[in-house]
Enzyme design. Structure first.
Site, PDB file in Angstrom:
ATOM      1  N   ASN A  55       0.820  -1.200   0.000  1.00 14.97           N
ATOM      2  CA  ASN A  55       0.000   0.000   0.000  1.00 14.97           C
ATOM      3  C   ASN A  55       0.861   1.261   0.000  1.00 14.97           C
ATOM      4  OD1 ASN A  55      -1.840   2.013   0.395  1.00 14.97           O
ATOM      5  ND2 ASN A  55      -3.025   0.933   1.928  1.00 14.97           N
ATOM      6  N   ASP A  56       1.451   1.550   1.154  1.00 19.32           N
ATOM      7  CA  ASP A  56       2.178   2.815   1.277  1.00 19.32           C
ATOM      8  C   ASP A  56       3.336   2.945   0.289  1.00 19.32           C
ATOM      9  OD1 ASP A  56       0.514   3.550   3.363  1.00 19.32           O
ATOM     10  OD2 ASP A  56       1.727   2.451   4.811  1.00 19.32           O
TER      11      ASP A  56
END
Lengths: 104, 480
Positions: free
Chosen positions: B406-407
């Site tokens: 994600n990040d």
């Protein structure tokens, strides 16, 4: 100034070792590819198990005529340090083995 | 071995003592050389073996040749006690290291780190009664060994629990102040022990109190650290164990311990800083401000819609691409989907698709986590491409498949200066022609930050457990 110099002279060997080993440590791993981050960390971790020498010296010269705290805790210190050393090197080897066999 | 062979500064030294010191020199060189070889893929295994041999050499020469201040060797009873401890430790260490699943590797590394810290703390604790109270340096190294060893032990145990999913993050604004208070207490107590001028017996309470507070601090220090920050903390704890061992080395004036310990301390510190750099955060920031705790800035995803992709569309898209890049994250490890991921990669390669894996330095929960995970599934390591090398190829990539990451692909790091991850180098997945994101649900990632990539024009989502999704995809492609 004199005091600082005197301090340096008293501990010159230790200061030399610290300065040089920090440099070596940084130099040796600063260009490591990220593929090897985990094995390197795990291998370094196993090296920090050198504390086992301290454990051996401690228990080696402990008084065994009575079951002292020193003896019991020292015994555990050696077990823990061995875990660190043996576990660390074996796990690192296992990881590297995986990297290796794909080189066909 | 008892033969006196020379005299240094008025003190006779024996053959045994000389051989012992020489063996320490060889061990220290083996450590340095081993570490050097460990940093190249071709020589790494040999490096590990050299470092291990150095350790075995130092252990046995110490056992056989070490003399205390009055020249007494290690008595036979003590030798047996040590050998039994060595055997117990070796058997447990060997079995655990061999048996544990490769996917549990991060936990295991943390666990072994904890045992090293515990050993250092115990040695320092037991050597304290022998400390020369008039000599500040002698007391200082003992105290530091105790403090750092304890923090490394309890911190690593908490890290172990977190990686194993047994311990949850606890974050509270109070914790920063509590930790600060604990640190001040540790320093104050250490100063008191050093300057009070009392004997070690009189200071017994203080040393045990110091042990207790340090252990507690280790727990409190790792407790609030979020999963995304784990790689930093794990390598930091690793360097702590090294420093603690070096401190114990000073207690015994043992050069092998000092050098080995400092070597590990320096290497661990470098790795820690490398991880920090990969997240564009300072070490202070990681330790004090837990990720996401500062009320994640809302990314501009208002009105954005997540568009789903069907399995058949996804399989067609992948099969007819020229170039596919897979971005793995912690989700892949959680779902244990590395094998089926490899299956997919082989299947696509068989169809002439160029498949590569893009590895972000802090993907996963420890440095190099994704590399180990994929290596376990037999993915050749030359297919794993580092972030800086894959990013220039991104605009020419047909499909980027994000699996449980994600990040590390969040464009907010570049676009949104207010984002908690602003400035963090990312894999530029958003530049690819198509993006497929595998996600368990519509929720936010670990850091609690919305990811605008998921709402992008070119992005399609495949919801579900990564392993199931990948398996379905593999079946679908096979039936094409």
């Amino acid at each position: 100034m004199e005091q600082i110099l005197a301090y340096f002279f008293t501990y010159k060997e230790a200061i030399f070792i610290i300065a040089l080993s920090i440099f070596v440590g940084i130099e040796v791993i600063s260009h490591v590819p990220s593929v090897l981050h985990t094995p390197l960390m795990s291998g370094a971790n196993a090296i920090s198990g050198v504390i086992i020498i301290g454990g051996i010296i401690l228990v080696g010269h402990a008084d065994t005529s009575t079951l002292s705290l020193e003896l019991i805790l020292g015994f555990f210190a050696v077990i823990f340090a061995t875990l660190n050393v043996v576990g660390g090197f074996v796990v690192t080897d296992r990881m590297l083995e995986m990297f290796k066999k794909k080189k066909k | 071995m008892e033969q006196v062979i020379g005299n240094l500064n008025g003190i006779d030294f024996t053959l045994g003592e000389s051989i012992l010191e020489l063996s320490y020199l060889i061990s220290a060189l083996l450590f340095v050389f081993g570490l050097k070889l460990l940093s190249h893929p071709e020589t790494a295994r040999r490096g590990n073996f050299y470092a291990g041999s150095g350790m075995v050499l130092a252990m046995f020469t110490t056992l056989l040749l070490h003399r205390d201040a009055s020249g007494n060797g290690i008595a036979l009873t003590n030798v047996w006690i040590i050998l039994s401890a060595l055997t117990i430790g070796s058997v447990i260490g060997w079995v655990v290291a061999r048996r544990v699943k490769m996917t549990a590797m991060p936990q295991l590394v943390s666990f072994f780190n904890a045992t090293g810290g515990a050993a250092s703390a115990l040695v320092a604790l037991l050597e304290f009664p022998n400390a020369d109270m008039g000599n500040y340096e002698s007391v200082l190294v003992t105290i530091l060994g105790l403090i750092i060893g304890s923090i490394a032990f309890s911190g690593s145990m908490i890290a172990y629990g977190k990686l194993d999913g047994k311990v949850k993050d606890i974050t509270s604004g109070m914790m920063t102040y509590v930790n600060l208070f604990l640190l001040v207490t540790v320093v104050a107590l250490s100063v008191y022990i050093m300057i009070s001028g009392q004997t070690p017996e009189q200071l017994n309470w203080a040393i045990y109190l110091l042990l207790g507070i340090s252990l507690f601090y280790g727990v409190m220090f790792v407790m609030p650290i979020g999963g995304a920050d784990m790689p930093v903390v794990i390598s930091l704890l690793n360097s702590f164990t090294g420093i603690a061992a070096a401190m114990a080395g000073f207690i015994y004036s043992n050069q092998a311990m000092i050098l080995g310990g400092i070597l590990v301390g320096a290497a661990g510190t470098i790795l820690t800083l490398l991880m920090c750099k990969a997240m564009n955060r300072s070490l202070m920031n990681v330790i004090i401000g837990a990720f996401g705790a500062n009320g994640a800035a809302a990314a501009n995803t208002e009105g954005g819609v997540m568009k789903e992709i069907s399995l058949s569309d996804a399989s067609i898209l992948l099969s007819y691409s020229k170039s596919v890049v897979i971005v793995p994250g912690y989700g892949l490890a959680v779902a244990q989907a590395q094998h089926v991921c490899h299956e997919l990669e082989e299947l696509l390669s068989g169809k002439g698709v160029n498949v590569r894996f893009a590895i972000h330095p802090v993907a996963g929960r420890m440095p190099g986590h994704m590399n180990v995970l994929l290596a376990e599934a037999d993915v050749p390591y030359n297919q794993l491409v580092e972030m800086d090398n894959i990013n220039p190829d991104m605009p020419n990539t047909d499909v980027v498949m994000v699996i449980g990451a994600n990040d590390v692909v969040n464009p907010a790091a570049i676009n949104d200066p207010a984002s908690p991850i602003a400035g963090m180098p990312i894999i530029n997945a958003y530049q690819a022609k198509n993006i497929i994101v595998m996600k368990r649900g519509r929720g936010k990632g670990y850091a609690g930050i919305e990811n605008e990539l998921f709402f992008g024009e070119k992005t399609r989502l495949l919801f579900g457990n990564a392993k199931d999704s990948l398996q379905n995809l593999v079946n679908e492609i096979k039936s094409l």
